[in-house]
Scaffold this active site. Structure first.
Site, PDB file in Angstrom:
ATOM      1  N   ASP A 374      39.841 -23.167  38.998  1.00 57.05           N
ATOM      2  CA  ASP A 374      40.782 -24.048  39.061  1.00 57.05           C
ATOM      3  C   ASP A 374      40.526 -25.148  37.785  1.00 57.05           C
ATOM      4  O   ASP A 374      39.501 -25.200  37.483  1.00 57.05           O
ATOM      5  CB  ASP A 374      40.784 -24.757  40.258  1.00 57.05           C
ATOM      6  N   ASP A 577      38.403 -27.444  44.115  1.00 65.87           N
ATOM      7  CA  ASP A 577      37.947 -28.599  44.508  1.00 65.87           C
ATOM      8  C   ASP A 577      39.179 -29.135  45.382  1.00 65.87           C
ATOM      9  O   ASP A 577      38.946 -30.434  45.910  1.00 65.87           O
ATOM     10  CB  ASP A 577      37.469 -29.484  43.371  1.00 65.87           C
ATOM     11  N   ASP A 581      43.371 -25.249  46.586  1.00 62.83           N
ATOM     12  CA  ASP A 581      42.481 -24.206  46.281  1.00 62.83           C
ATOM     13  C   ASP A 581      42.076 -23.504  47.648  1.00 62.83           C
ATOM     14  O   ASP A 581      41.563 -22.263  47.329  1.00 62.83           O
ATOM     15  CB  ASP A 581      41.485 -24.698  45.637  1.00 62.83           C
TER      16      ASP A 581
END
Length: 687
Positions: A374, A577, A581
């Site tokens: 990410d 995080d 996600d």
């Protein structure tokens, strides 16, 4: 007795039993006719055989009891394994030796060599192996407990201007705590005053101190190792503040978690769970032990049948071969091969800031061929920061520092994130903001103020339109490029002249480039999976040399991207995080939650990184490769030993004089156990 059964025993118990067994075994060896013959001495007296039987019975009832109990449990559970084999060998050797003694006392005319000393040797050597095994496992488990010892016993609580020293156990959420330079953080919290650098190496494996300031989170057990740098100029107010904080580098924090809710408690629980769980290789070892049990029984039966049919050997020789086969076939080394590697690897991983939630996934991490990151909060800080600046030809400024000085002077009273990014950059460079008078905010435009006789402005594109500012084509292209990369552009104007502009955006972590390089050095592809615009994502990917970019992907579609890669035959690790996600972390072959992540992301992950440093991803993959290699080595040491030794134990090479006695078999078997334990220990300290 598998590793879980061992958990009910302490090394000290095996140590005590070992010394007792050794004390009982030595007399049986001295009284053994075989040893007397080998060493050319005689010690025979009336009742000497009874003495050996007494010692043998004591051995079986004391040191041998743990093996008999475990072996019986395996048979009752219809899952016979290595303890059943050991128990069988002990019972057979004891029963045969006792039969010989009774036959001799009753003059039944049955002669043979008893196995009292072999029984003692087997029990003693097995206890030694278990003692060494449990000591190794216990050390691996206890090392995790060292984390808790990092927390100090006392804390200094600040209330109504008074500092009181209390026990850490009495701390409550919301308490304000003073932590002096050089002291350990007593509880998880958020810094409310001061700035310093913390040593977090015991949690994250990072050797460099981490700068912390007001608003930053801190973890109990980390060390306030470095005093903050003293300013070049100190005012009376500064001195009073320093005195109030006791010393430069001291910080105050608000407690946010105590006891079982703390980060260290969570780490210890994850480590304990990981050590208790079984990996795919461990399950294979368990199956191998079961197969070996049946192979041992079959080998023992064939040994007895073949030697009986030949009619060339005595019953005592045949029984000796059967007993030796059963002793040699004991898969004790297999039982130790994987659990000890698991314990040491889990400990090593925790020391390097890698927490394993799913051992099977961690073991599979060695096969990862693409790592998806990410962007926001993982490869970048997730916070606004200075990205770049440009001065114009018309503005007449000499360098970017002059531009920053003007912008900082205009933004010095603002609390907007863009303004804070400008002020932080000026502070980092040691730039003094220009003195600005008559500061005012222009809604929807920016800020304005007066510097000497000039009216100064700082704001967005609307400022240029409002003030009818001319901008050169080159400057327009440069500003447009900043916008394309997702940056917020702040224009600085003096009257009706554009002095320059500043780009503020999500700042890439300093360690991200190294993390990408390390992974690519493994031969692993690195991709970025983000909801940001293509321009922003491509700019970050170019900066970090990332191989693949998946941009403008909605949170609910991130898992679909992972699934498509998996359908193409790729093994995917996802690093994230945030809440958005979580589906991708769950879909990936290995989900990795970065340390600053939310609880949802952590719960969806297989591996949790304590720090927000993406380099820890490479550490996790490296540890997975090292752990698996060591497991395979141990499996070969354990199983390979049995494959070679069983034919020797059966007497296959007896015609050429190679005969393996039960005691020698027990010694060799325990040596293989020790070898497996020593091989696992080479993992200690590995990153």
């Amino acid at each position: 007795m598998d590793n879980h059964e061992h958990m009910h025993h302490h090394p000290a118990a095996f140590k005590k039993q070992f010394w007792l067994a050794l004390a009982l075994t030595v007399p049986t060896i001295v009284l053994s006719p075989m040893w007397q013959e080998w060493l050319h001495f005689g010690l025979v007296f009336p009742g000497s055989g009874i003495v050996s039987a007494v010692f043998g019975t004591a051995l079986l009832a004391t040191g041998g009891r743990v093996f008999l109990k475990s072996g019986l449990a395996e048979v009752k559970g219809k899952k016979p394994g290595m303890m059943a084999l050991i128990s069988l060998a002990l019972v057979v050797s004891y029963a045969y030796s006792l039969f010989l003694l009774v036959a001799q006392l009753a003059n039944l005319g049955f002669t043979g060599m008893d196995f009292w000393w072999e029984l003692g040797g087997l029990v003693t050597i097995m206890l030694l192996g278990h003692w060494l095994e449990m000591s190794s496992v216990m050390r691996a488990q206890n090392s995790v407990g060292e984390l808790a010892r990092l927390i100090p016993d006392f804390a200094e609580v600040v209330a109504d201007g008074v500092v009181t020293k209390i026990s850490v156990s009495r701390l409550q959420v919301g308490d304000i705590v003073l932590v002096r330079a050089g002291a350990s953080i007593p509880a998880d919290g958020v810094i409310t005053e001061g700035h310093t650098a913390l040593d977090e190496s015991m949690l994250t494996g990072e050797s460099k101190p981490v700068h912390k300031a007001a608003g930053d989170s801190v973890i109990a057990g980390t060390v306030n190792a470095h005093a903050a740098k003293a300013p070049d100029q100190v005012t009376v107010t500064d001195l009073l503040a320093a005195a109030d904080s006791t010393e430069l580098g001291a910080i105050r924090l608000r407690v946010t978690a105590v006891g079982s809710d703390s980060v260290i408690s969570g780490i210890m629980k994850l480590v304990a769970d990981a050590q208790a769980s079984k990996s795919q290789t461990q399950r294979l070892a368990d199956r191998a032990a079961g197969w070996l049990f049946y192979a041992a029984l079959a080998s023992a039966a064939v040994t007895a049948l073949v030697w009986s049919l030949t009619g060339s050997q005595s019953p005592s020789f045949i029984l000796e071969r059967v007993v030796t086969v059963l002793v040699i076939a004991c898969p004790h080394a297999l039982g130790l091969a994987i659990p000890l590697v698991t314990a040491i690897t889990t400990d090593n991983a925790a020391r390097n800031g890698v927490l394993i939630r799913n051992r099977i996934a961690f073991e599979a991490a060695r096969k990862v061929d693409v790592v998806l990151f990410d962007k926001t909060g993982t490869l970048t800080t997730g916070q606004r920061g200075f990205v770049g600046s440009r001065i114009t030809r018309r503005g007449g400024l000499e360098n970017d520092d002059e531009l920053l000085a003007v912008a900082a002077g205009l933004e010095q009273t603002s609390e907007h994130s863009v303004a804070m990014a400008v002020l932080d950059e000026a502070a980092k460079r040691g730039i003094e903001p220009v003195a600005v008078k008559d500061l005012m905010t222009i809604p929807g435009i920016g800020v304005s103020g007066r510097v000497e006789e000039f009216r100064m402005y700082a704001g967005g594109p609307a400022l240029l339109t409002r003030q009818k500012i001319e901008i050169d084509v080159q400057d327009l292209y440069a500003a447009d490029a900043m916008n394309t990369e997702g940056q917020t552009v702040i224009y600085v104007v003096r009257d009706d002249v554009l002095l320059g502009f500043i780009g503020v955006g999500d700042v890439t972590r300093q360690t991200s480039a190294d993390a990408v390089w390390e992974l690519q050095n493994f031969g692993t592809k690195v991709g970025m999976l983000t909801g940001d615009a293509h321009g922003v994502a491509n700019a970050v990917a170019k900066e970090l040399a990332i191989d693949e970019v998946y941009a403008e992907v909605l949170p609910q579609n991130k898992a679909e991207v992972v699934a498509k890669l998996q359908e193409a035959g790729r093994t995917v690790a996802m690093v994230g995080d945030g809440v958005n996600d979580a589906p991708a972390l769950a879909q990936a072959d290995i989900g990795i939650a970065i340390g600053s992540g939310t609880d949802v992301a952590v719960e969806s992950a297989d591996i949790v990184l304590v720090s927000d440093n993406p380099e820890a991803v490479a550490k996790a993959l490296r540890l997975s490769k090292l752990s698996y290699a060591k497991m395979v080595q141990n499996l070969w040491w354990g199983a390979g030993y049995n494959i070679i030794a069983i034919p020797l134990a059966a007497g296959l090479f007896q015609p050429i004089g190679l005969v393996l006695s039960p005691a020698v078999g027990a010694i060799l078997m325990s040596l293989s156990t020790i070898l497996v334990a020593a091989n696992a220990q080479t993992l200690r300290g590995k990153e």
